[in-house]
Design a protein around this motif. Structure first.
Motif, PDB file in Angstrom:
ATOM      1  N   HIS A 258      34.461  12.410 -23.416  1.00 55.15           N
ATOM      2  CA  HIS A 258      33.977  12.188 -24.783  1.00 55.15           C
ATOM      3  C   HIS A 258      33.305  13.432 -25.319  1.00 55.15           C
ATOM      4  N   HIS A 307      32.025   3.897 -24.552  1.00 54.30           N
ATOM      5  CA  HIS A 307      32.855   3.190 -25.530  1.00 54.30           C
ATOM      6  C   HIS A 307      34.340   3.268 -25.173  1.00 54.30           C
ATOM      7  N   HIS A 308      34.672   4.089 -24.180  1.00 54.57           N
ATOM      8  CA  HIS A 308      36.061   4.090 -23.706  1.00 54.57           C
ATOM      9  C   HIS A 308      36.289   3.041 -22.616  1.00 54.57           C
TER      10      HIS A 308
HETATM   11 CU   LIG Z   1      34.690   8.826 -27.159  1.00 57.34          CU
END
Ligand SMILES: [Cu+2]
Ligand code: HEM
Lengths: 561, 230, 104
Positions: A258, A307-308
């Motif tokens: 990220h 969030h992944h």
């Molecule tokens: Cu991300």
């Protein structure tokens, strides 16, 4: 030295970094950051076109609902290799290693980066990583997706996972070394008078990017190493049979990946800040906010990777934390967008090619960021995760954001880099083609994804065909739009109009030396007495000695040649 | 700007030696930051799996040789001490001392690696090399005395972590030994003195860092769980 | 800039090096002794880690001269620890809360 004096403007410095030495060896063993930037420019362009070829294959396959052009195994390899090449070998080095390498020392008034030899080493490391990855592609390819999720990558895949992983592992070090060099350079090598708050925002963005590079990249390095260890020896690292946990791989992978998306987009934001201020001929609105928002992005970017993992059996409580933090990370990005918009207000805007790219960036990045918020909402993500909605989201940011910023910056600094002007008419034309092609490619994907078309399959139900045909058509337009600059930029190196030292009439340090610059950038060490983006009205410029009647130069050249 | 007669070690793009030294030191620290994150990934895996399988980890850990581990800790601490003295000698211009200290550090580093090799060999003899790393000699935990509550298949988790962490640490030691050999070579030719010794200094930083990693590895891998033995 | 950066180099006296060296050896002895001793609860882990942290701190402060270094070096070093903290805290936030929600 006192305040800079004004000198006659030489058409081009007689000796510049390009003609200072000749021969292949003088390039391959160079320690000049500007030449290394060009070496990188050539190599990333090469990888960009390989990645582009894979993209074309993907779009060709998806033209029809049946999996007729590529078998499912081949298709898996094609999208994987597209992702690996574009992410690790194009986007991550794109702006930092080329424009950053060229401009960071120049914009702070230094003669070179702090460690020139390490800088050259980083390019060789990058090449080595690239060669190994290409070997993996030629030997049989990889089919795990660019994310290398275990246990598929460790146990089941029959493709060249270790070779590709090794290539990425190695090229990671080039990114670490670039970041290290920038941080040390920005801390220790600023010219006299170049205080932190006089730094161009491009420098702030690169500082923040470098932070992400040095803090995140080592984690992906160890992750890939463990992955290879597990795949080679099956020791159980990510294998539940022995007690390991495959989700740990995802945590470690996204802890880097990220933040890595910010490695791609932060430098682009730096470019856009330059373009917006300079092509509106105004000081940026809220300099400190824009500067610190870069740092804030670098820090917050590390807090959201979960969030992944919303649908990867991560605990719901952790999901809530990560969802909340993902909303928070949007704030500094939004600050930038608002400040850019406010800068445009009442500016004297000129719509040259770089500015067209910058304006495109703002629009597309906003769409990409906003859809990120959709994805960061737990319940919505369950619906759209692993669909084309996600694909559209990240392409809006990585192509619409990072790539457009890169192209804008490349055009903007092209006169400085090459000493030649690019053809403005063609520039604007291709910027428009890119913008149209891009939107036609990826806007339909939002819809297809929202309606439920999953990503990473070579066949799909016929009702999605209309979106895919639109998308493939857009991709062809986008491809043409990207080929045009390649042609005219190469053309201009020889036939373009010779560039003045300061073709855009701007106050930044890089415009106060010849185009192309001499080997040590400035003939004498500059002393900075002005603020960043100091666009004083002409009458005032005269009083403070920066404007000379009869020349069309707002800023004096530093040192004679 | 003052223009002193420039030192032969001053590189063209720096204004003076002070700036060069500042850049070198900061550069090494930034590099050490990346190292912390690199090892951090493994420490994280250790933490997770140890809390998940405490008994299996303790059983496996107790099979390591405490005497060898302790001696090696002592060796490494001593080498850090001699390294610090090497920097001190360079700063104060004691050339002989500098060379002797560097040579000692190098030697102690090699001693550490030698003892580590003996330990690895013992594990090999006991069939404790994890997975299929050694062809024809798969991992077999039957030689490990299991504490109550320890599942046999989880013992392997400890051993891959052990080999990954000490292995990466050993790689760093080997790099350090290479680095120190170069420094020793230049020190012997009288390159470093009170005015210019940044390479000695930053190699020292690296060496101490590798020592610190071991300071954590030692209790985590060798000690936790010893008390469960009786 | 170079003018601002100027900081005279601090030479740590020999006496301090020797003291630290001895302290590190004592720490090692202590942690080995404590390791074989059965303390209540998870005190064993806490003791071992505390000693390790103290030893590491001594090395950083004196052998690596951080005690005498510029603020920047402090910031760099604490930043590393801070990011390591992020990696641990947020990953563990997943693992520690996994069992909280009873799933049928
Ligand atoms: Cu991300
Ligand atoms: C700033 C630049 C950004 C870039 C370059 C970017 C890039 C990406 C990429 C590459 C993926 C797909 C990963 C995969 O292959 O599965 C992705 C997914 C995602 N992004 Fe972004 N992103 C950015 C910003 C954001 C923001 C600001 C948010 C939310 C606040 C966000 C939320 C998400 C979420 C939740 C996913 C996961 C979707 C899923 O797989 O279900 N992104 N992004």
């Amino acid at each position: 030295m006192k305040a800079p004096e004004t000198f006659e403007i030489p058409a081009a410095a007689r000796v510049n970094y390009i003609n200072a030495q000749y021969g292949l060896k003088s390039w391959l063993l160079t320690k000049d950051h500007k030449r290394i930037a060009l070496l990188y420019l050539g190599s990333i362009t090469f990888f960009f076109f390989i990645g582009g070829l894979y993209a074309m294959m993907i779009r060709l396959e998806l033209l029809t609902p049946q999996g007729d052009f590529l078998s499912s195994t081949t298709y898996n390899k094609v999208f994987t290799q597209h992702g690996i090449i574009m992410v690790f070998f194009f986007l991550i080095p794109s702006i930092p290693a080329t424009l950053g390498n060229f401009l960071v020392p120049m914009m702070i008034g230094a003669k070179d980066l702090a460690f020139p030899r390490i800088n050259l080493l980083s390019w060789y490391i990058y090449l080595l990583g690239g060669v190994i990855t290409i070997y993996a592609l030629l030997a049989g390819g990889v089919d795990t997706g660019w994310t290398f999720y275990a246990p598929y990558s460790t146990t089941f895949s029959n493709s060249y996972v270790i070779a590709a992983g090794l290539g990425i592992f190695i090229s990671g070090f080039s990114s670490i070394l670039t970041g290290l060099n920038f941080i040390v350079t920005i801390h220790t090598m600023r010219a006299p008078g170049m205080t932190w708050f006089r730094l161009p925002l491009f420098i702030w963005a690169h500082y923040a990017t470098s932070l992400v590079m040095i803090l995140g990249t080592p984690v992906i390095a160890i992750t890939i190493l463990l992955l290879a260890f597990e795949r080679l020896a099956h020791v159980g690292i990510f294998d539940p049979a022995v007690g390991g946990d495959p989700v740990l791989f995802q945590h470690l992978f996204w802890f880097y990946s990220h933040p890595a998306v910010y490695i791609m987009v932060l430098p682009s934001m730096g470019v856009v800040s330059e373009l917006i201020a300079n092509f509106s001929r105004k000081n940026i609105f809220g300099y400190k906010f824009v500067a610190f928002s870069s740092l804030a992005i670098a820090v917050f970017g590390f807090l959201v990777w979960g969030h992944h993992l919303f649908v990867a059996s991560q605990s719901v409580y952790a999901g809530m934390i990560f969802s909340f933090l993902s909303f928070a990370v949007a704030i500094p990005s939004a600050i930038k967008v608002f400040n850019w918009t406010a800068t445009l207000y009442k500016g004297s805007i000129s719509f040259d090619t770089p500015m067209l790219y910058a304006l495109g960036f703002i629009g597309l990045f906003t769409i990409g960021g906003m859809t990120g918020l959709f994805l960061a909402s737990l319940a919505i993500d369950v619906h759209v995760s692993d669909t084309y909605f996600v694909v559209a989201h990240f392409h809006y940011i990585m192509v619409g954001g990072a790539l457009l910023g890169y192209l804008g910056g490349l055009h903007y600094w092209w006169p400085k880099i090459s000493g030649r002007m690019y053809p403005e008419g063609w520039g604007r034309f291709s910027a428009l083609v890119v913008f149209v092609g891009f939107n036609l490619t990826f806007l339909p994907q939002f819809v297809a994804g929202y309606l439920g078309m999953p990503r990473r399959y070579h066949a799909y139900p016929p009702e999605f065909q209309v979106f895919n045909v639109l998308s493939s058509a857009g991709a062809s337009i986008l491809g043409v739009g990207l080929l045009i600059p390649l042609i005219y930029l190469v053309w201009s190196m020889r036939y373009g109009k010779r560039a003045e030292a300061n073709p855009w009439h701007l106050p930044g340090l890089e415009w106060r030396t010849a185009s192309p610059p001499p080997t040590e950038n400035f003939l004498i060490t500059p002393v900075v007495t002005w603020e960043a983006y100091e666009f004083a009205p002409p009458e005032e410029m005269q009083v403070i000695g920066k404007f000379r009647e009869g020349t069309d130069l707002d800023a004096p050249i530093i040192g004679k040649s | 700007m003052e223009h002193k007669a420039s030192h032969p070690a001053l590189q063209h793009h720096f204004e003076n030696l002070e700036q060069q030294r500042e850049a070198g030191t900061l550069g090494m620290w930034v590099f050490l930051v990346t190292e912390i994150m690199f090892f951090g990934g493994m420490f994280l895996a250790y933490t997770l799996y140890r809390t998940k399988y405490p008994q299996a980890f303790a059983s496996a850990s107790n099979h390591l040789s405490l005497p060898l581990g302790t001696i090696n800790t002592g060796v490494l601490i001593l080498s850090s001490f001699t390294m610090a003295l090497a920097v001190y000698s360079a700063q104060t211009g004691k050339r002989r001392g500098q060379i002797v200290c560097l040579a000692l550090t190098l030697l102690l580093g090699l001693t550490f690696l030698g003892i580590k090799a003996i330990e690895y060999h013992d594990k090999y003899v006991d069939h404790l090399i994890p997975g299929r790393l050694i062809p024809g000699r798969p991992f077999d935990a039957s030689g490990v005395h299991l504490l109550p509550g320890a599942a046999k298949q989880n013992v392997e988790m400890f051993y891959w972590i052990y080999f990954a962490m000490t292995g990466m640490h050993a790689v760093h030691m080997i790099i350090g030994v290479g680095l120190l050999s170069v420094i020793l070579y230049f020190a012997a030719r009288g390159r470093y003195g009170p005015e210019y010794h940044n390479p000695v200094e930053i190699s020292g930083l690296y060496w101490h860092f590798v020592d610190i990693i071991w300071i954590f590895l030692f209790p985590l891998l060798y000690l936790l769980g010893r008390h469960l033995e009786h | 800039m170079s003018v601002q950066l100027r900081m005279s180099e601090h030479i740590v006296p020999l006496r301090i090096y020797i003291t630290i060296f001895l302290a590190l050896l004592v720490g090692t002895g202590l942690t080995v002794w404590a390791g074989g001793h059965d303390f209540p609860g998870s005190l064993n882990v806490i003791i071992a880690l505390t000693i390790a942290v103290i030893k590491a701190t001594l090395v950083v402060l004196y052998f690596m001269h951080v005690r005498y270094s510029s603020r920047l070096i402090w910031v760099v070093f604490t930043a590393a620890l801070f990011w390591l903290g992020i990696l641990f805290a947020l990953t563990l936030s997943d693992y520690w809360t996994r069992g909280w929600l009873p799933i049928s």
